[in-house]
Design a protein around this motif. Structure first.
Motif, PDB file in Angstrom:
ATOM      1  N   ALA A  99      -4.894  87.276  19.741  1.00 49.21           N
ATOM      2  CA  ALA A  99      -4.525  88.248  20.774  1.00 49.21           C
ATOM      3  C   ALA A  99      -5.447  87.997  21.957  1.00 49.21           C
ATOM      4  O   ALA A  99      -6.635  88.277  21.888  1.00 49.21           O
ATOM      5  N   HIS A 100      -4.894  87.470  23.026  1.00 52.85           N
ATOM      6  CA  HIS A 100      -5.718  87.043  24.153  1.00 52.85           C
ATOM      7  C   HIS A 100      -5.552  87.994  25.338  1.00 52.85           C
ATOM      8  O   HIS A 100      -5.035  87.630  26.389  1.00 52.85           O
ATOM      9  N   PHE A 101      -5.974  89.228  25.106  1.00 48.66           N
ATOM     10  CA  PHE A 101      -5.925  90.269  26.127  1.00 48.66           C
ATOM     11  C   PHE A 101      -7.011  91.283  25.790  1.00 48.66           C
ATOM     12  O   PHE A 101      -7.465  91.354  24.645  1.00 48.66           O
ATOM     13  N   PRO A 102      -7.426  92.089  26.746  1.00 43.83           N
ATOM     14  CA  PRO A 102      -8.429  93.115  26.445  1.00 43.83           C
ATOM     15  C   PRO A 102      -7.865  94.138  25.451  1.00 43.83           C
ATOM     16  O   PRO A 102      -6.689  94.477  25.507  1.00 43.83           O
ATOM     17  N   GLY A 103      -8.709  94.591  24.544  1.00 48.67           N
ATOM     18  CA  GLY A 103      -8.277  95.591  23.581  1.00 48.67           C
ATOM     19  C   GLY A 103      -9.237  95.671  22.420  1.00 48.67           C
ATOM     20  O   GLY A 103     -10.184  94.902  22.318  1.00 48.67           O
ATOM     21  N   ASP A 104      -8.956  96.611  21.520  1.00 48.42           N
ATOM     22  CA  ASP A 104      -9.808  96.778  20.346  1.00 48.42           C
ATOM     23  C   ASP A 104      -9.193  96.052  19.147  1.00 48.42           C
ATOM     24  O   ASP A 104      -8.122  95.450  19.252  1.00 48.42           O
ATOM     25  N   ILE A 105      -9.876  96.115  18.004  1.00 47.20           N
ATOM     26  CA  ILE A 105      -9.417  95.390  16.825  1.00 47.20           C
ATOM     27  C   ILE A 105      -8.045  95.881  16.355  1.00 47.20           C
ATOM     28  O   ILE A 105      -7.228  95.083  15.894  1.00 47.20           O
ATOM     29  N   ALA A 106      -7.753  97.158  16.506  1.00 45.24           N
ATOM     30  CA  ALA A 106      -6.449  97.682  16.087  1.00 45.24           C
ATOM     31  C   ALA A 106      -5.322  97.075  16.924  1.00 45.24           C
ATOM     32  O   ALA A 106      -4.311  96.616  16.389  1.00 45.24           O
ATOM     33  N   ALA A 107      -5.505  97.043  18.239  1.00 42.80           N
ATOM     34  CA  ALA A 107      -4.484  96.476  19.132  1.00 42.80           C
ATOM     35  C   ALA A 107      -4.310  94.980  18.878  1.00 42.80           C
ATOM     36  O   ALA A 107      -3.181  94.481  18.844  1.00 42.80           O
ATOM     37  N   HIS A 108      -5.426  94.278  18.686  1.00 41.66           N
ATOM     38  CA  HIS A 108      -5.353  92.842  18.444  1.00 41.66           C
ATOM     39  C   HIS A 108      -4.685  92.540  17.108  1.00 41.66           C
ATOM     40  O   HIS A 108      -3.842  91.644  17.019  1.00 41.66           O
ATOM     41  N   THR A 109      -5.040  93.274  16.065  1.00 39.92           N
ATOM     42  CA  THR A 109      -4.451  93.043  14.746  1.00 39.92           C
ATOM     43  C   THR A 109      -2.956  93.319  14.770  1.00 39.92           C
ATOM     44  O   THR A 109      -2.161  92.531  14.244  1.00 39.92           O
ATOM     45  N   LYS A 110      -2.542  94.411  15.395  1.00 34.56           N
ATOM     46  CA  LYS A 110      -1.113  94.731  15.480  1.00 34.56           C
ATOM     47  C   LYS A 110      -0.360  93.620  16.204  1.00 34.56           C
ATOM     48  O   LYS A 110       0.690  93.164  15.757  1.00 34.56           O
ATOM     49  N   HIS A 111      -0.896  93.165  17.326  1.00 35.57           N
ATOM     50  CA  HIS A 111      -0.256  92.098  18.099  1.00 35.57           C
ATOM     51  C   HIS A 111      -0.114  90.820  17.257  1.00 35.57           C
ATOM     52  O   HIS A 111       0.948  90.200  17.235  1.00 35.57           O
ATOM     53  N   VAL A 112      -1.181  90.432  16.584  1.00 41.03           N
ATOM     54  CA  VAL A 112      -1.180  89.205  15.787  1.00 41.03           C
ATOM     55  C   VAL A 112      -0.158  89.308  14.653  1.00 41.03           C
ATOM     56  O   VAL A 112       0.627  88.384  14.418  1.00 41.03           O
ATOM     57  N   LEU A 113      -0.132  90.425  13.946  1.00 38.73           N
ATOM     58  CA  LEU A 113       0.828  90.601  12.858  1.00 38.73           C
ATOM     59  C   LEU A 113       2.264  90.629  13.377  1.00 38.73           C
ATOM     60  O   LEU A 113       3.174  90.090  12.731  1.00 38.73           O
ATOM     61  N   ASP A 114       2.473  91.227  14.541  1.00 35.34           N
ATOM     62  CA  ASP A 114       3.817  91.208  15.154  1.00 35.34           C
ATOM     63  C   ASP A 114       4.247  89.785  15.480  1.00 35.34           C
ATOM     64  O   ASP A 114       5.404  89.408  15.270  1.00 35.34           O
ATOM     65  N   GLU A 115       3.321  88.965  15.986  1.00 37.16           N
ATOM     66  CA  GLU A 115       3.628  87.574  16.311  1.00 37.16           C
ATOM     67  C   GLU A 115       3.936  86.761  15.048  1.00 37.16           C
ATOM     68  O   GLU A 115       4.853  85.938  15.035  1.00 37.16           O
ATOM     69  N   ILE A 116       3.187  86.995  13.992  1.00 35.52           N
ATOM     70  CA  ILE A 116       3.464  86.312  12.718  1.00 35.52           C
ATOM     71  C   ILE A 116       4.841  86.706  12.207  1.00 35.52           C
ATOM     72  O   ILE A 116       5.616  85.852  11.763  1.00 35.52           O
ATOM     73  N   GLU A 117       5.160  87.988  12.293  1.00 35.16           N
ATOM     74  CA  GLU A 117       6.475  88.450  11.834  1.00 35.16           C
ATOM     75  C   GLU A 117       7.605  87.791  12.631  1.00 35.16           C
ATOM     76  O   GLU A 117       8.628  87.385  12.073  1.00 35.16           O
ATOM     77  N   LYS A 118       7.413  87.631  13.940  1.00 29.80           N
ATOM     78  CA  LYS A 118       8.420  86.951  14.772  1.00 29.80           C
ATOM     79  C   LYS A 118       8.607  85.499  14.335  1.00 29.80           C
ATOM     80  O   LYS A 118       9.728  85.006  14.275  1.00 29.80           O
TER      81      LYS A 118
END
Length: 156
Positions: free
Chosen positions: A67-86
């Motif tokens: 996750a290459h944007f400002p944010g906390d671990i929750a936002a980054h983890t959600k983004h990464v898992l969403d990308e894996i799901e895609k």
């Protein structure tokens, strides 16, 4: 004579059926032995650094996502898992079918926060997982990077 003809026809039908099964198994084995790259968009004109999803020999590999944007671990983890799901969906699979996950944290102190978002994303029977804090951090200022793989079966 009539019985001999019936037996011959039954035997021939069995041979044809067996031949079809053998042909299907050979075709599936040949397909599994090929490398296939999955693109979520059109194939790039220039050779990329790496592929996001590749299958070979019955296994689907999903490259590490960050996750290459400002944010906390929750936002980054959600983004990464969403990308894996895609990536999994694009390859005809799902989160529930993943067998192995690797999690790379920028800071081990984010372990609990990452787990809160991760919990349940891979279904009620989650895959095996390895989690480490990467020495020197995760590339691209991401707080977490995750990759995974799964058996790539014809029925997906």
């Amino acid at each position: 004579m009539k019985q001999d003809r019936r037996n011959l026809l039954k035997g021939t039908a069995a041979l044809v059926a067996a031949s079809s099964v053998v042909g299907a198994v050979k075709a599936e084995a040949k397909e599994k032995g090929k490398k296939k790259v999955y693109y979520r968009e059109a194939k790039p004109e220039k050779t990329p650094l790496f592929s996001g999803a590749v299958s070979f020999g019955g296994i689907l590999f999903i490259a590490g996502k960050g996750a290459h944007f400002p944010g906390d671990i929750a936002a980054h983890t959600k983004h990464v898992l969403d990308e894996i799901e895609k990536e999994l969906t694009n390859a005809g699979s799902s989160m529930e079918k993943v067998l192995k996950v690797n999690v790379y944290l920028n800071d081990i102190k984010d372990y609990a926060g990452m787990n809160e978002v991760y919990q349940g994303r891979f279904g009620s029977e989650p895959p095996v997982r390895t989690t480490i804090a990467a020495a020197g951090g995760v590339p691209g200022n991401s707080l977490v990077e995750i990759d995974c793989n799964r058996l790539y079966l014809k029925n997906r």
